[in-house]
Design an enzyme around this catalytic site. Structure first.
Site, PDB file in Angstrom:
ATOM      1  N   GLU A   1       2.613  -5.006  10.190  1.00  0.00           N
ATOM      2  CA  GLU A   1       1.404  -4.181  10.243  1.00  0.00           C
ATOM      3  C   GLU A   1       0.241  -4.964   9.657  1.00  0.00           C
ATOM      4  OE1 GLU A   1       3.473   0.184   9.340  1.00  0.00           O
ATOM      5  OE2 GLU A   1       2.220  -0.799   7.821  1.00  0.00           O
TER       6      GLU A   1
ATOM      7  N   HIS B   1       3.461  -5.267   5.547  1.00  0.00           N
ATOM      8  CA  HIS B   1       2.018  -5.133   5.768  1.00  0.00           C
ATOM      9  C   HIS B   1       1.310  -6.155   4.881  1.00  0.00           C
ATOM     10  CE1 HIS B   1      -1.525  -2.221   6.651  1.00  0.00           C
ATOM     11  NE2 HIS B   1      -2.005  -3.413   6.305  1.00  0.00           N
TER      12      HIS B   1
ATOM     13  N   HIS C   1       3.618   7.066   7.156  1.00  0.00           N
ATOM     14  CA  HIS C   1       2.741   7.280   6.010  1.00  0.00           C
ATOM     15  C   HIS C   1       3.103   8.605   5.326  1.00  0.00           C
ATOM     16  CE1 HIS C   1      -0.663   5.422   3.871  1.00  0.00           C
ATOM     17  NE2 HIS C   1      -0.791   6.624   3.354  1.00  0.00           N
TER      18      HIS C   1
END
Length: 243
Positions: free
Chosen positions: A70, A43, A191
């Site tokens: 991401e 990310h 997450h």
């Protein structure tokens, strides 16, 4: 079986804290693959506080498994990077600039036109697209109209409430996942999933395509070792018979 994509942001954070190349991010990504990871997730953020853009240029030619990038697609720099690297999957996250970590999914109704336009850019480049979504049926239904291939259910709420009542914690996720399956969407999740809550989540949603896990996995690896930890997470995804 549900695939495990290992998020290596925290490894990059550790490396960047002292400069140099220790730990070696590329080597650890390749080691994660050899230890059983089905993919690698990164990310990148505009300030490159963990993953650097050059890391992706170094990683992509060497990976044998899938690369999932991401990020915040409102940043042109992110779009340009993804189109340059051509990962197998891009996951669009509605982060604000400078945000510490992702904390909500897309409003797929309010941002429907924007998502359609952005998703088309990546799909035209042959990249599978997933978008971050909260476990809300209306948001899943909105996602199905954008052209996305998959959604990624944002699982922080599930993780937060798991200890106080796992049945109530999982309920909205099962409902959202069933709607996604009904609408023909692939399904990812991520997450705050960890060794305590991952097995129950995957048992209740056995058609889950992929989970991406970074922070908890790297923390566990400090005690358990990197190879052993990846195998333990894989085992949680394989255990379907015990609740």
């Amino acid at each position: 079986m549900t695939k495990l994509s290992v998020n290596i942001n925290k490894i990059a954070t550790l490396r960047n804290s002292r400069g140099g190349n220790n730990p070696d991010l590329v080597k650890m990504a390749l080691d994660a693959e050899s230890f059983g990871a089905d993919g690698i997730t990164v990310h990148p953020r505009p300030d490159e506080r963990h993953i650097r853009y050059q890391d992706l240029r170094d990683l992509k030619p060497l990976l044998a498994t899938e690369l999932n990038i991401e990020g915040n697609s409102r940043e042109q720099k992110f779009i340009d990077l993804v189109l340059e690297i051509r990962p197998q999957q891009v996951t669009l996250v509605p982060d604000a600039t400078g945000q510490l970590t992702s904390d909500h999914g897309w409003d797929t109704i309010q941002h429907n036109v924007y998502l359609k336009e952005t998703i088309r850019i990546f799909k035209d480049a042959g990249i599978r697209v997933s978008i971050f979504v909260d476990p809300v049926v209306e948001m899943v239904e909105g996602a199905a109209t954008t052209g996305t291939d998959r959604i990624e259910l944002y699982t922080e709420a599930y993780a937060r409430h798991f200890a106080s009542g796992k049945e109530a914690a999982i309920a909205p996720y099962v409902t959202a996942a069933e709607k996604a399956r009904e609408l023909g969407l692939g399904l990812n999740a991520g997450h705050d999933l960890d060794l305590k809550n991952l097995n129950y989540f995957s048992q209740q949603i056995p058609w889950l395509d992929e989970v991406s896990i970074g922070h908890a996995l790297i923390c566990d690896a400090l005690y358990l070792g990197f190879e052993n930890t990846i195998q333990l997470y894989k085992r949680q995804l394989a255990m379907r018979s015990s609740l």
